[in-house]
Design a protein around this motif. Sequence first.
Motif, PDB file in Angstrom:
ATOM      1  N   ALA A  63      17.686  12.734  17.657  1.00 46.05           N
ATOM      2  CA  ALA A  63      16.682  12.301  17.830  1.00 46.05           C
ATOM      3  C   ALA A  63      16.619  10.586  17.918  1.00 46.05           C
ATOM      4  CB  ALA A  63      15.720  12.647  16.766  1.00 46.05           C
ATOM      5  N   LEU A  64      17.396   9.880  16.880  1.00 46.28           N
ATOM      6  CA  LEU A  64      17.516   8.685  16.702  1.00 46.28           C
ATOM      7  C   LEU A  64      18.074   8.232  18.271  1.00 46.28           C
ATOM      8  CD1 LEU A  64      17.239   6.022  15.544  1.00 46.28           C
ATOM      9  CD2 LEU A  64      19.430   6.360  14.516  1.00 46.28           C
ATOM     10  N   ALA A  65      19.164   8.992  18.625  1.00 45.27           N
ATOM     11  CA  ALA A  65      19.856   8.571  20.012  1.00 45.27           C
ATOM     12  C   ALA A  65      19.162   8.483  21.018  1.00 45.27           C
ATOM     13  CB  ALA A  65      21.017   9.580  20.089  1.00 45.27           C
ATOM     14  N   GLU A  66      17.928   9.585  21.209  1.00 44.80           N
ATOM     15  CA  GLU A  66      16.980   9.532  21.975  1.00 44.80           C
ATOM     16  C   GLU A  66      16.049   8.203  22.114  1.00 44.80           C
ATOM     17  OE1 GLU A  66      14.748  10.311  25.503  1.00 44.80           O
ATOM     18  OE2 GLU A  66      16.608  10.959  25.012  1.00 44.80           O
ATOM     19  N   LEU A  67      15.752   7.969  20.832  1.00 44.96           N
ATOM     20  CA  LEU A  67      14.912   6.709  20.922  1.00 44.96           C
ATOM     21  C   LEU A  67      15.558   5.496  21.274  1.00 44.96           C
ATOM     22  CD1 LEU A  67      12.955   7.523  17.325  1.00 44.96           C
ATOM     23  CD2 LEU A  67      12.139   7.452  19.695  1.00 44.96           C
ATOM     24  N   ILE A  68      16.775   5.474  20.710  1.00 43.59           N
ATOM     25  CA  ILE A  68      17.575   4.145  21.271  1.00 43.59           C
ATOM     26  C   ILE A  68      17.727   4.387  22.675  1.00 43.59           C
ATOM     27  CG2 ILE A  68      19.920   3.100  21.199  1.00 43.59           C
ATOM     28  CD1 ILE A  68      20.009   4.273  18.198  1.00 43.59           C
ATOM     29  N   ARG A  69      18.103   5.508  23.419  1.00 40.64           N
ATOM     30  CA  ARG A  69      17.978   5.648  24.834  1.00 40.64           C
ATOM     31  C   ARG A  69      16.977   5.139  25.572  1.00 40.64           C
ATOM     32  NH1 ARG A  69      16.158   7.813  29.013  1.00 40.64           N
ATOM     33  NH2 ARG A  69      14.904   9.066  27.876  1.00 40.64           N
ATOM     34  N   ARG A  70      15.786   5.551  25.152  1.00 38.69           N
ATOM     35  CA  ARG A  70      14.351   5.245  25.527  1.00 38.69           C
ATOM     36  C   ARG A  70      13.985   3.699  25.564  1.00 38.69           C
ATOM     37  NH1 ARG A  70      10.072   9.559  23.370  1.00 38.69           N
ATOM     38  NH2 ARG A  70      11.420  11.273  24.319  1.00 38.69           N
ATOM     39  N   TYR A  71      14.411   2.976  24.686  1.00 33.85           N
ATOM     40  CA  TYR A  71      13.883   1.746  24.408  1.00 33.85           C
ATOM     41  C   TYR A  71      15.220   0.819  24.353  1.00 33.85           C
ATOM     42  CZ  TYR A  71       9.511   3.864  23.441  1.00 33.85           C
ATOM     43  OH  TYR A  71       8.615   4.740  23.219  1.00 33.85           O
ATOM     44  N   SER A  72      16.306   1.108  24.614  1.00 29.51           N
ATOM     45  CA  SER A  72      17.217   0.160  24.668  1.00 29.51           C
ATOM     46  C   SER A  72      17.091  -0.968  25.787  1.00 29.51           C
ATOM     47  CB  SER A  72      18.608   0.806  25.031  1.00 29.51           C
ATOM     48  OG  SER A  72      18.775   1.464  26.315  1.00 29.51           O
ATOM     49  N   LEU A  73      16.672  -0.748  26.907  1.00 29.50           N
ATOM     50  CA  LEU A  73      16.755  -1.909  28.085  1.00 29.50           C
ATOM     51  C   LEU A  73      15.453  -2.980  27.522  1.00 29.50           C
ATOM     52  CD1 LEU A  73      16.657   0.172  31.308  1.00 29.50           C
ATOM     53  CD2 LEU A  73      18.281  -1.479  30.471  1.00 29.50           C
TER      54      LEU A  73
END
Length: 182
Positions: free
Chosen positions: A43-53
């Motif tokens: 879940a944390l990895a998905e949030l990071i993927r979503r907002y990393s840019l």
Amino acid sequence: MTDTIRWGILGTGIIADKFAEGLQSLPDAELLQAWTQDRQQAALAELIRRYSLMVLSVCRQGCASESDADDAFQTTFLFLARNGGSIRHPERLPGWLHRVAQRAAVATWKKNRLRREPMGEHPAVLDDPLDHLSHRHEAVILNEELADLPDKYRAVIVLHHYEATPIPELAVHFGTTVGVIR
């Protein structure tokens, strides 16, 4: 005999792929809850993927070097990992992350302002050094102004500007009408 069976996803097979696809459709609030309450790393990895840019963009605009931007980026997501449970309105996560990234960039810049390392290529390459300086100054001012906005307004602007989320989708995301978003 009390054997505990622990379920998990091993490897990158079909099951793992389907699980990852399922996470992409979950709203931020559910992913944040999965991380803060159950420590679900996916879940944390998905949030990071979503907002990393978006976070990296804010960090690059506020830092003097690429390594400083990377430090601010990591600081932002470490702060999310540690303090995600304190976010009162998870639907405003993009605005919260923007503010944390902007503050992390400023703190990193202040800590390392005497050390200089040239930044790498920017998406928009400007030939004139004055144009480059003006562009960077405008980006810093924009981020400072966004940081001063209340969470509910900042979240809408960040999603629309950095994530290119259409206004009708924003209205659904925040549970309001298109007219209110505009």
